[in-house]
Design an enzyme around this catalytic site. Structure first.
Site, PDB file in Angstrom:
ATOM      1  N   THR B  43     -26.038 -21.768 -37.000  1.00 10.22           N
ATOM      2  CA  THR B  43     -24.717 -21.285 -36.608  1.00 10.22           C
ATOM      3  C   THR B  43     -24.188 -20.166 -37.523  1.00 10.22           C
ATOM      4  O   THR B  43     -23.577 -19.208 -37.048  1.00 10.22           O
ATOM      5  CB  THR B  43     -23.735 -22.475 -36.583  1.00 10.22           C
ATOM      6  OG1 THR B  43     -24.362 -23.545 -35.866  1.00 10.22           O
ATOM      7  CG2 THR B  43     -22.437 -22.115 -35.917  1.00 10.22           C
ATOM      8  N   HIS B  52     -11.605 -13.778 -38.688  1.00 17.73           N
ATOM      9  CA  HIS B  52     -10.456 -14.023 -37.838  1.00 17.73           C
ATOM     10  C   HIS B  52      -9.155 -13.986 -38.626  1.00 17.73           C
ATOM     11  O   HIS B  52      -9.126 -14.279 -39.823  1.00 17.73           O
ATOM     12  CB  HIS B  52     -10.609 -15.380 -37.141  1.00 17.73           C
ATOM     13  CG  HIS B  52     -11.735 -15.393 -36.149  1.00 17.73           C
ATOM     14  ND1 HIS B  52     -11.667 -14.716 -34.957  1.00 17.73           N
ATOM     15  CD2 HIS B  52     -12.957 -15.968 -36.193  1.00 17.73           C
ATOM     16  CE1 HIS B  52     -12.808 -14.890 -34.303  1.00 17.73           C
ATOM     17  NE2 HIS B  52     -13.606 -15.641 -35.037  1.00 17.73           N
ATOM     18  N   CYS B 449     -42.290  -1.144 -38.939  1.00 22.08           N
ATOM     19  CA  CYS B 449     -42.297  -1.673 -40.304  1.00 22.08           C
ATOM     20  C   CYS B 449     -42.808  -3.093 -40.448  1.00 22.08           C
ATOM     21  O   CYS B 449     -43.186  -3.497 -41.532  1.00 22.08           O
ATOM     22  CB  CYS B 449     -40.902  -1.568 -40.910  1.00 22.08           C
ATOM     23  SG  CYS B 449     -39.661  -2.552 -40.065  1.00 22.08           S
TER      24      CYS B 449
END
Lengths: 129, 488, 420
Positions: B43, B52, B449
């Protein structure tokens, strides 16, 4: 019998149709042929009918070179069904740097009058990182 | 001899790592048990990266309080810990009278929550702020911002590690017991650990760990959100996140600029009980693009560079109503166990206040002694791409490895890759390098890469090809060599 | 530290060529032969040769050298010329910026270097379209890689990236990798192509797929990817004429690797920053018959301009811009190109997109769908100015033909169409 071929000789990849007659004993006769943009197409189809051949490209291990591998190819195509046998032969090889493009790695592989040649030069030195 | 920890933290995401860092301010022997091979694999790394303001949460909730605090300290954290953060502001865009009312309510709630810098703005000002947006008016939140969620989590973890915290990756907790001395005995997929205190910051696994601690009854559901990442060429068209008017439980599909200059589109919110499935469906991708195009009409398929998804662990009651954060110690059921439940959005913003709250619960129960050698400063990998030409030149003259560009799209040099390979946490996956340097994150997605980085990992850490893992355990990249020496 | 070193000196050159692959090296050699000696080729890799270093299969050079060569051998011919003529080049140097004023800045191990060039030639080649770019749904395990990356792993890095393989896309590199993987012991289960026709050349279908009994399924797409660590399989569906999966046709294939051969994108990030304008169709620069882009003095050739089917044409195209670049370096300007080349719905694109009408040029184009017994007609003001008859025209094949300027007039655009 009408048979379709894709010529692999050049990038044009001509689609060739050939009318083939299978004779007794297995030989085949080309009655007519069309679709090839150049004469190599007909030669290709004739070869495909009796003994399809292919070239291969692969790599061999290089020791002490700036690259880990050198690429190789055959100087001439060999019978298609022997490709994996040729691969086994090539896998056994190992080169020591410096390696020069054009060097013959395996002469007359599997007895087909084709050599395995190196296609990439690998100078000796520390592995490029 | 068995090592007895003062605290073992289960879960090394942004919350676990923030707790590890906050606890390392005290004289405690701390370990972090992480089931993945790096921090921020779940998460913490799979979200919008938005800092926020705190206006969207019910007044007096922990979500509101800790989010507002987290927003305020983000600037200082970013300076101490050297991660990317921009207080770029954000807009919630509306069109109808209902939207207007809803935004007014949001403003009011925000004020009650202690949020500053909010204003309702008209169309003209809205288009000054975000020229490409579609909308009649908006609520503008000047204090909102964006953060690099990988950089942020890694920074917290590395700073914790530098202050003495031990990280144990590939350690999934399978059992928790207490021994005769009432110490916790924690069994993992890789061994046994002992500790006086336990912290459950397991994110999606918080319900399971809570059960193992003997605290049952928390129902956790996943809310899965999918995202599309757009090419950096779109970044200049989006100076700040653009959201629709929020509902009570869901922020809505939005477009967000990233600290690296890309744009991300999403997320939807699908409830799920599968916490390991991160697939993105075609329908969802199409839905995200069409839905967000109503806000910001600059989403074109040719600019897609990747999609991803993340799952938020939501604690719900028996009716399915989403609950506040729960941060508790149940002294009778599980003494000296700090249990964090349902830490979802705004967990990224609130991570450090959450950690301080958790430390507070500990301090209420035993005296903590300050660690006088705690150093809050951490330096990340220098970003060559962000330097001026003159600075770049000096860097190369100091260390020629800066003169070799490994990742072309993001201009990441060999020097940076080498620093990331030798990271303080000892992470040795490809994504470990990716999250620490931005290599492989550009428009070619590692086409140029990746192979060079894999080779450097092999060389620097003495690994064989088949030991290189991409991200998760079992994500082997190779099946050995094409050619090796044959015995003749 | 030497104080002087800290300052980035601006070096003066006539021509900077960005990219030392088959286009850049060919352009360099031809420019040198035309007397432009103050030039520099900048290559990001440690060796010259570009992508050819990993293309170890044969079939290159039939047009340019009238003999079949492998990629490394083909590249070596140009590298040998560069070395013989002593043409200046640097390797291990990544260009970070090209300005509209033709200042080029690169990162090297010796420091940042900047050149002021009279002309810049863009020969950066192309990159592969990725999973993210085509938005394949499903999980994100490792084991999903592009054909060129798989090729580099095998042929340059001596690393085996796959065992049980499914290939999406019938591009030439994908088919060549199907054969290459098979030769090294991997099992290639199938190639799926979303279009109703193959996107690669017929000879590669024959010698890379048919020879090894690898099936090619047209009008099929991948609708899901499975596995959360290493790939475990893919779901394949038939698609309708709008490329939408047909429900009920899903089939699962177990595999550890999905190889993508779904297209190449000209690598124009540097060009855009220099003010070069791109053609949406080619994703390469809009150019005139001199291969000059919309940014004056900046030229482009090879795969950075439009994706070619054969390397021979890449080099030939790059060689053909030498005259114009030499003229530009000496005279400081070229004739403006006022005539646009427009196309009908059967033509994918043309290069160049504009011409002056005052000199002969080669028109390169691709058709949008396979066609038989057709004529490609170039008209100006309703009048035919050139025709090429084709027994078959397929999108996989680039069509080139020379158009004489003698029939051209000024003030009217050219229209290119296909007539069947």
């Amino acid at each position: 019998m009408l048979k379709e071929f894709t010529c692999i000789i050049c990038p044009n990849g001509c689609g060739i149709s050939a009318d083939i007659e299978i004779k007794e004993g297995g030989d085949s006769l080309i009655r007519s042929i069309e679709g090839a943009l150049c004469p190599r197409g007909e030669i290709y189809v004739k070869q495909e009918l009796i003994d399809p051949r292919r070239n291969i490209a692969t790599s061999v291990l290089v020791k002490g070179g700036i690259l880990p591998l050198a690429s190789v190819r055959l100087t001439k195509p060999i019978p298609k069904d022997r490709i994996f046998d040729a691969m086994e032969e090539i896998k056994k090889c190992c080169l020591k740097a410096p390696v020069t493009a054009g060097t013959v790695l395996v002469e007359n592989i599997l007895g087909y009058d084709a050599d395995v040649i190196v296609t990439k030069s690998v100078p000796a030195g520390k592995l490029l990182k | 001899m068995k090592q007895l920890y003062d605290v073992l933290i289960i879960g090394g995401g942004v919350i676990g790592s923030a707790i590890a860092r906050e606890m390392s301010r005290y004289r405690l022997k701390i370990g972090v048990l992480e089931k993945n091979l790096d921090v921020c694999c779940e998460t913490s790394g799979r979200n919008s990266g938005v800092v926020h303001g705190g206006f969207a949460y019910n007044t007096d909730s922990l979500k509101a309080k800790l989010c507002v605090e987290g927003n305020k300290i983000m600037g200082q954290l970013s300076e101490e810990l050297d991660f990317a953060f921009q207080r770029c502001g954000k807009v919630l865009v509306g069109n109808t009278p209902e939207d207007q009312e809803s935004l007014e309510r949001t403003m009011k709630q925000g004020k009650a929550n202690g949020v500053s810098g909010m204003e309702l703005i008209g169309k003209e000002r809205l288009h000054e702020l975000v020229p490409a947006v579609i909308g009649e008016f908006a609520m503008y939140s000047a204090e909102s911002g964006i953060v690099d969620p990988f950089g942020y989590t890694i920074a917290l973890a590395e700073n914790a590690a530098e202050n003495g915290v031990d990280y144990f990756f590939d350690n999934e907790v399978t059992a928790i017991e207490r021994d005769a001395d009432s110490n916790y005995v924690i069994t993992t997929s890789a061994g046994t650990f002992y500790s006086r205190w336990v912290v459950n910051s397991a994110g999606l696994g918080c319900g399971k760990i809570s059960e193992l601690l003997g605290i049952g009854g928390y129902k956790i559901i996943g809310s899965k959100g999918d995202y599309i990442i757009l090419d950096k060429r779109t970044g200049p068209l989006l100076p700040m996140p653009v959201y629709p008017v929020p509902s009570n439980t869901y922020m809505g599909i939005h477009v967000t600029n990233t600290t690296d200059g890309n744009v991300i589109v999403g997320p939807n919110a699908d409830l799920t009980d599968n916490f390991t499935y991160y697939g993105v469906s075609q329908e969802n991708m199409d839905y995200l693009a069409s839905s967000a195009s109503d806000l910001w009409p600059c989403i074109h398929k040719k600019d897609y560079i990747r999609n991803y998804s993340g799952i938020l662990p939501k604690w719900v009651d028996e009716n399915g109503a989403i609950q506040d954060f729960k941060i508790e110690v149940q002294d009778l059921k599980a003494p000296r166990a700090i249990n964090l439940i349902g830490i979802e959005s705004p967990g990224l913003t609130a991570a450090v206040p959450i950690a301080r709250y958790a430390v507070g619960l500990m301090a209420e129960r035993e005296k903590l002694t300050l660690n006088s050698s705690f150093n809050p400063i951490r330096k990340g990998v220098v970003r060559f791409a962000e330097l001026s030409k003159e600075e770049q030149n000096l860097k190369i003259l100091e260390n020629p490895e800066y003169g070799e560009v490994i990742c072309r799209c993001e201009t990441v040099t060999k020097a940076e890759i080498l620093q990331a390979i030798h990271n303080p946490l000892g992470v040795d996956t490809m994504t470990g390098i990716k999250y620490r340097t931005r290599s492989m994150m550009g428009r070619c997605q590692g086409g140029y890469c990746q192979m060079r980085i894999a080779q450097l990992l092999e060389q620097e850490l003495g690994k064989k090809e088949d030991q290189i893992q991409y991200a998760r355990k079992g994500s082997q990249m190779f099946f050995g060599k094409v050619r090796q020496e044959v015995e003749s | 530290m030497n104080a002087q070193l800290k300052e980035i000196q601006v070096e003066q050159v006539d021509v900077v060529i960005i990219g030392g692959g088959p286009a850049g090296l060919a352009a360099a050699a031809e420019l040198y032969r035309r007397g432009i000696h103050n030039l520099l080729v900048i290559e990001r890799e440690k060796q010259l040769g570009g992508i050819l270093r990993q293309c170890i299969h044969d079939g290159f050079g039939l047009t340019r050298f009238q003999t079949a060569l492998s990629g490394p051998e083909y590249a070596q011919r140009f590298i040998d010329t560069i070395e013989e003529l002593n043409i200046p080049y640097i390797t291990d140097a990544t260009v970070l910026e090209v300005t509209h004023e033709r200042q080029v800045t690169a990162v090297t191990r010796e420091g940042m270097r900047t050149w002021q060039a009279k002309a810049v030639i863009l020969t950066m080649g192309c990159r592969e379209r990725t999973r993210g770019a085509i938005g394949i749904p499903g999980e994100r395990p490792t084991g999903v890689l592009t054909a060129g990356v798989a090729q580099a792993y095998m042929n340059l890095f001596n690393t085996m990236p796959a065992k049980e393989v499914v290939i999406l896309g019938s591009g030439d590199i994908g088919m060549i990798m199907a054969r290459r993987l098979t030769l090294e012991g991997a099992h290639v289960k199938a190639v799926f192509e979303i279009q109703p026709y193959p996107s690669g050349l017929p000879r590669n279908i024959e010698q890379c797929l048919n020879d090894y009994d690898i099936p090619l399924y047209l009008s099929h797409g991948i609708t899901a990817i499975h596995g959360n660590t290493r790939l475990t399989g893919v779901t394949v569906s038939k698609v309708d004429e709008n490329f939408k999966p047909i429900p009920g046709t899903e089939k699962e294939y177990k595999c550890d690797t999905l190889i993508l051969s779904v297209g190449l994108i000209p690598e124009n990030e540097l060009s855009l920053d220099a003010g070069v304008i791109l053609d949406e169709r080619t994703r390469g620069a809009l150019v005139d018959e001199n291969f000059q882009t919309a940014a004056e003095g900046i030229f482009a050739a090879g795969n950075v301009l439009h994706v070619h089917d054969l390397v021979d044409f890449v080099s030939i195209e790059a060689e053909s811009l030498a005259d114009s670049v030499a003229k530009y370096v000496i005279e400081g300007s070229l004739k403006p190109a006022a005539i646009s080349i427009n196309t009908d719905c059967n033509i994918g694109y043309t290069v160049p997109q504009r011409v002056s009408g005052e000199k002969e040029f080669t028109l390169s184009l691709r058709v949008k769908r396979p066609m038989k017994d057709c004529r490609i007609v170039v008209r100006q003001a309703g009048k035919e100015v050139a025709v090429k008859k084709m027994k078959k025209a397929i999108p996989a094949e680039m069509i080139r033909f020379v158009i004489s300027h003698e029939k051209l007039v000024s003030g009217s655009d050219l229209e290119v169409c296909v007539e069947c």
